[in-house]
Write an enzyme that holds these catalytic residues in place. Structure first.
Site, PDB file in Angstrom:
ATOM      1  N   LYS A   1     -25.670  30.195  69.906  1.00 37.61           N
ATOM      2  CA  LYS A   1     -26.088  29.623  68.622  1.00 37.61           C
ATOM      3  C   LYS A   1     -27.144  28.535  68.849  1.00 37.61           C
ATOM      4  O   LYS A   1     -28.136  28.453  68.127  1.00 37.61           O
ATOM      5  CB  LYS A   1     -24.869  29.051  67.874  1.00 37.61           C
ATOM      6  CG  LYS A   1     -23.954  30.153  67.330  1.00 37.61           C
ATOM      7  CD  LYS A   1     -22.607  29.647  66.836  1.00 37.61           C
ATOM      8  CE  LYS A   1     -21.704  30.827  66.471  1.00 37.61           C
ATOM      9  NZ  LYS A   1     -20.376  30.440  65.967  1.00 37.61           N
TER      10      LYS A   1
ATOM     11  N   GLN B   1     -16.629  25.094  66.213  1.00 38.29           N
ATOM     12  CA  GLN B   1     -16.311  26.422  66.754  1.00 38.29           C
ATOM     13  C   GLN B   1     -14.797  26.652  66.741  1.00 38.29           C
ATOM     14  O   GLN B   1     -14.017  25.793  67.155  1.00 38.29           O
ATOM     15  CB  GLN B   1     -16.870  26.554  68.180  1.00 38.29           C
ATOM     16  CG  GLN B   1     -16.757  27.948  68.775  1.00 38.29           C
ATOM     17  CD  GLN B   1     -17.569  29.013  68.038  1.00 38.29           C
ATOM     18  OE1 GLN B   1     -18.588  28.718  67.416  1.00 38.29           O
ATOM     19  NE2 GLN B   1     -17.116  30.252  68.076  1.00 38.29           N
TER      20      GLN B   1
ATOM     21  N   ASP C   1     -20.863  27.072  57.985  1.00 41.43           N
ATOM     22  CA  ASP C   1     -19.953  28.175  58.311  1.00 41.43           C
ATOM     23  C   ASP C   1     -19.224  28.677  57.061  1.00 41.43           C
ATOM     24  O   ASP C   1     -18.603  29.737  57.091  1.00 41.43           O
ATOM     25  CB  ASP C   1     -18.895  27.695  59.317  1.00 41.43           C
ATOM     26  CG  ASP C   1     -19.079  28.306  60.681  1.00 41.43           C
ATOM     27  OD1 ASP C   1     -19.639  29.414  60.759  1.00 41.43           O
ATOM     28  OD2 ASP C   1     -18.650  27.683  61.664  1.00 41.43           O
TER      29      ASP C   1
HETATM   30  N1  GUN Z   1     -15.189  31.790  65.909  1.00 41.40           N
HETATM   31  C1  GUN Z   1     -15.433  33.112  65.783  1.00 41.40           C
HETATM   32  N2  GUN Z   1     -16.385  33.324  64.851  1.00 41.40           N
HETATM   33  C2  GUN Z   1     -16.752  32.120  64.388  1.00 41.40           C
HETATM   34  C3  GUN Z   1     -17.712  31.701  63.415  1.00 41.40           C
HETATM   35  O1  GUN Z   1     -18.409  32.471  62.770  1.00 41.40           O
HETATM   36  N3  GUN Z   1     -17.794  30.351  63.245  1.00 41.40           N
HETATM   37  C4  GUN Z   1     -17.016  29.478  63.920  1.00 41.40           C
HETATM   38  N4  GUN Z   1     -17.164  28.188  63.667  1.00 41.40           N
HETATM   39  N5  GUN Z   1     -16.128  29.834  64.811  1.00 41.40           N
HETATM   40  C5  GUN Z   1     -15.996  31.149  65.044  1.00 41.40           C
END
Ligand code: GUN
Length: 291
Positions: free
Chosen positions: A54, A98, A121
């Protein structure tokens, strides 16, 4: 029938190029450069890989990223204090915590501490609540579900009146994508580990979103000819012929299902790249909301 392969990588590349162009235009106009803060708690290897990719994608799009790592034993108060600090930081437009968080932390409280307008998110309880309500709109839509919807649109799927079956009811994918499909006027069934006769339910589906984390779970004879298949799964299976000793497969038995479906996403190269593209798009939007 042989399915059209939905090229998520190409679609994501296009979205990322659009974001990059918009960020460059902002810079040229003297507007702020969007900034994304990532919060990683602990040492989960998959989470580390996701966060790194990311951050790399941000850099490629000209978006600033600010990485924050906390130790596995960080306290609830420490994580929430970091979130509050990022809420107050004018250089941070989006905050991404995350998931999963270490077990001792209260995920709902951490996500609820994020400023709604920085919740790129889309996991804040209010954003999810708005997604579930008629006539209300969240500030941000969760990235993987939003990516699934773009892929369906690009594939030419008709959503109004369609029978959509979502496999899985996770907070990150299954539930929000089901809510988005309802908003798009599909008739939605959520299938999960307690569902009776899953193949029978799937056979009625015009659209299948598979997000249960079971390698090659969906079989050809469970799929209605002409259905649209979005495979969110990323599972490692043993493969002695591969250098790494394993390969990645989705939740759908790709080769056989591709013989009957109208369109299908591959794994890798389907949904995965879209998640990051939608995150960049949300981060850009977060900056635009502040203009
Ligand atoms: N863990 C797995 N997919 C995601 C996501 O799209 N965002 C976040 N913050 N954590 C994740």
């Amino acid at each position: 029938m042989t399915a059209k392969i939905i090229d998520g990588k190409a679609i994501a590349d296009r979205v990322r190029a659009e974001v990059k162009e918009a960020v460059a235009k902002r810079a040229a106009e003297g507007k702020t450069i969007p900034g994304l803060a990532t919060v990683l708690v602990g040492e989960n290897p998959a989470s580390k890989v996701y966060v790194r990719s990311k951050q790399k994608a941000c850099a490629e799009a000209g978006i600033n990223s600010f990485g924050h790592n906390l130790p596995e034993d960080a306290t609830q108060e420490e994580v929430e204090a970091l979130v509050r600090k990022l809420n107050a930081d004018p250089n941070v437009n989006g905050i991404l915590v995350q998931l999963p968080l270490p077990k001792h932390l209260d995920e709902e409280k951490v996500l609820g501490a994020i400023d709604l307008n920085k919740d790129v998110d889309g996991f804040h309880p209010i954003n999810i609540g708005r997604l579930a309500q008629k006539g209300r709109e969240p500030v941000f839509i969760p990235c993987t579900p939003a990516g699934c919807m773009v892929l369906l649109e690009e594939a030419g799927a008709r959503l109004t009146g369609a029978n959509a079956v979502v496999l899985g009811r996770s907070n990150i994918v299954g539930m929000p994508v089901a809510l988005l499909l309802v908003k798009a006027n599909a008739t939605v069934t959520i299938v999960h580990s307690r569902t009776k006769n899953i193949p029978e339910v799937l056979r009625e589906a015009d659209i299948i979103i598979a997000a249960i984390g079971q390698p090659e779970f969906v079989k050809k004879d469970w799929v209605k000819p002409g259905a649209f298949i979005i495979d969110v799964g990323i599972n490692q299976i043993e493969d002695p012929t591969s250098k790494k000793g394993y390969r990645l497969v989705g939740d759908v038995a790709f080769d056989e299902v591709a013989e009957v479906a109208a369109a299908i996403t591959p794994v890798p190269g389907g949904v995965g790249p879209m998640t990051i593209a939608m995150l960049l798009k949300n981060t850009l939007r977060a900056a635009e909301l502040k203009d």
